[in-house]
Design an enzyme around this catalytic site. Structure first.
Site, short mmCIF file in Angstrom:
data_model
loop_
_atom_site.label_atom_id
_atom_site.label_comp_id
_atom_site.label_asym_id
_atom_site.label_seq_id
_atom_site.Cartn_x
_atom_site.Cartn_y
_atom_site.Cartn_z
N SER A 161 -2.67 -8.64 0.15
CA SER A 161 -2.85 -9.33 1.30
C SER A 161 -3.73 -9.47 2.20
CB SER A 161 -2.36 -8.21 2.92
OG SER A 161 -1.13 -8.27 4.29
N ARG A 230 2.63 -2.52 16.38
CA ARG A 230 2.77 -1.67 14.59
C ARG A 230 4.41 -2.10 14.00
NH1 ARG A 230 0.11 -1.42 10.00
NH2 ARG A 230 0.52 0.50 8.97
N ASP A 325 9.17 -9.70 -1.63
CA ASP A 325 7.99 -9.68 -0.42
C ASP A 325 7.77 -10.99 0.29
OD1 ASP A 325 6.12 -9.62 0.95
OD2 ASP A 325 4.23 -9.62 -0.31
N HIS A 358 6.58 -6.02 1.19
CA HIS A 358 5.15 -6.60 1.10
C HIS A 358 3.93 -5.58 1.31
CE1 HIS A 358 1.34 -9.00 2.42
NE2 HIS A 358 0.69 -7.96 3.22
N ASP A 359 4.53 -4.53 1.50
CA ASP A 359 3.97 -2.41 0.97
C ASP A 359 4.05 -2.47 -0.43
OD1 ASP A 359 2.80 -2.47 3.33
OD2 ASP A 359 4.47 -0.50 3.57
#
Length: 385
Positions: A161, A230, A325, A358-359
């Site tokens: 990232s 968040r 992602d 993405h994680d």
């Protein structure tokens, strides 16, 4: 009391580690033209630097990361560093072979100078008097740390990232120093969609009355605004498939809808938990500054084109993306790969099939480890054989 499972975790990792600090009074020239200092850098190291000082690997963290990438700070620690599955004896970044360095970025809130740090001129937190920073500025501070450690050559720089953004800046700015680069789930420029999500998150923080124009350090923090930021960000780290698999439309501690604005669904409860736990460990102003630095990140615009930016690079590249992602989609990684290939740079690319969005760069460690191990072996074989 430490359980046998916890002891086993310690045995299989780098073990108990300590966060160290390096401070320098010399000011650095920021990309915005300002001179800034003094600066303190929080960092951790794993493994041993060899006699030739040529086995160092610099690990670079993402937006909410810190210097604690592997191991435990004490035997009571329940959670290891954020990339513990990748760093340690026999792991992708094998600490039996490599000296791994991880530091908190400039603007962060985990030991490196940031908006929550004390301004020596006023003896008060910088707050919004902290200067605007860029990814390149973060790299300049990291370079100071590497110089302090007496390292003149980096076997590899790597990150996922925003960490991948830093890795590319390292390769561009210090081409003779960096031997290889591993860019994971990253991009050469933040997209309009990425900027948009960051702006919504910042707006949530700024709209919180407790933010008080950034001056909240001696009062109540803008917890609600940061929690919402968040939650918004965390949605972008997931994928529709992973959210469906994990939550679907399952109810939270209910057998039927209660027709209220209370939590009804498991996914709502999960996001609320993510927001609350983030508030306990992160500074709202740091979130503002770091997301803005990501917004500014645009290698093609900065250097004229991606081709011009990469022209002087001497490093060998490994680029990894993940199929689901949608924050930094595979096409953005492919743009990096195609450019490197066009100018005859050495590059290996892998798009890993994963439902985790993405994680995935923090979760799909087995496939990544296989790629990274093979890549680092090829780099060392070429350098020393």
């Amino acid at each position: 009391m430490t359980t046998s499972q916890e002891l086993n975790n310690l045995d299989n990792s780098v073990g108990i580690v300590e966060t160290k600090y390096y401070s320098f009074s010399e000011k650095i020239k920021l990309e915005n033209g300002l001179d800034f200092g003094p600066i303190t850098v929080a960092y951790e190291t794993y493994g041993k630097l060899n006699e030739n000082k040529d086995n160092a690997i610099l690990v670079l963290h993402a937006l909410s990361g810190d210097a604690h990438a592997a191991g435990y700070h004490s035997q009571e620690d329940k959670k290891p560093g954020w990339w513990d599955d990748m760093i340690g004896p026999g792991r992708a970044f094998d600490t039996n072979k490599y000296f791994v360095i991880s530091s908190n970025i400039l603007g962060g809130c985990k030991g490196t100078t940031g908006p929550a740090s004390i301004n020596p001129e006023t003896q008060k937190p910088y707050a919004l008097t902290f200067p605007m920073i860029t990814v390149e500025d973060m790299v300049k501070v990291q370079k100071k740390l590497i110089d302090y450690l007496g390292i003149q050559s980096l076997l590899s720089v790597t990150g996922g990232s925003m960490g991948g953004m830093q890795a590319m800046e390292w390769a561009i700015n210090y081409p003779e120093m960096v031997k290889s680069v591993i860019v994971i789930a990253s991009t050469s420029r933040l997209s309009a969609q990425g900027i948009a999500f960051n702006q919504v998150g910042r707006s949530a923080i700024i709209s919180d009355p407790n933010w008080n124009n950034g001056n909240y350090y001696d009062s109540e923090a803008p917890a609600m605004g940061l929690a919402i930021a968040r939650m918004i960000g965390h949605i972008t780290y997931l994928s529709e498939e992973s959210m469906h698999q994990k939550f679907g439309r399952k109810l939270q501690n209910k057998t039927e809808l209660d027709f209220s604005f209370d939590i009804n669904f498991q996914v709502e409860s999960y996001l609320r938990y993510q927001g609350k736990s983030f508030v306990d460990r992160f500074d709202a102003n740091s979130y503002l500054y770091i997301t803005k630095a990501m917004d500014y990140f645009d290698i093609p615009q900065k250097y004229g084109s991606l081709t011009k930016a990469f022209k002087q690079i001497g490093a060998k590249f490994l680029v990894i993306s993940f199929s689901s992602d949608w924050l930094f989609p595979p096409e953005q990684s492919k743009d990096i790969v195609k450019t490197l290939m066009k100018i005859d740079k050495e590059v290996t690319y892998c798009d890993i099939e994963s439902p985790y969005g993405h994680d995935a760069f923090l979760l799909e460690y087995k496939q990544q480890a296989k790629m990274v191990k093979g890549f680092l072996k090829s780099v060392t074989d070429k350098l020393y054989n």
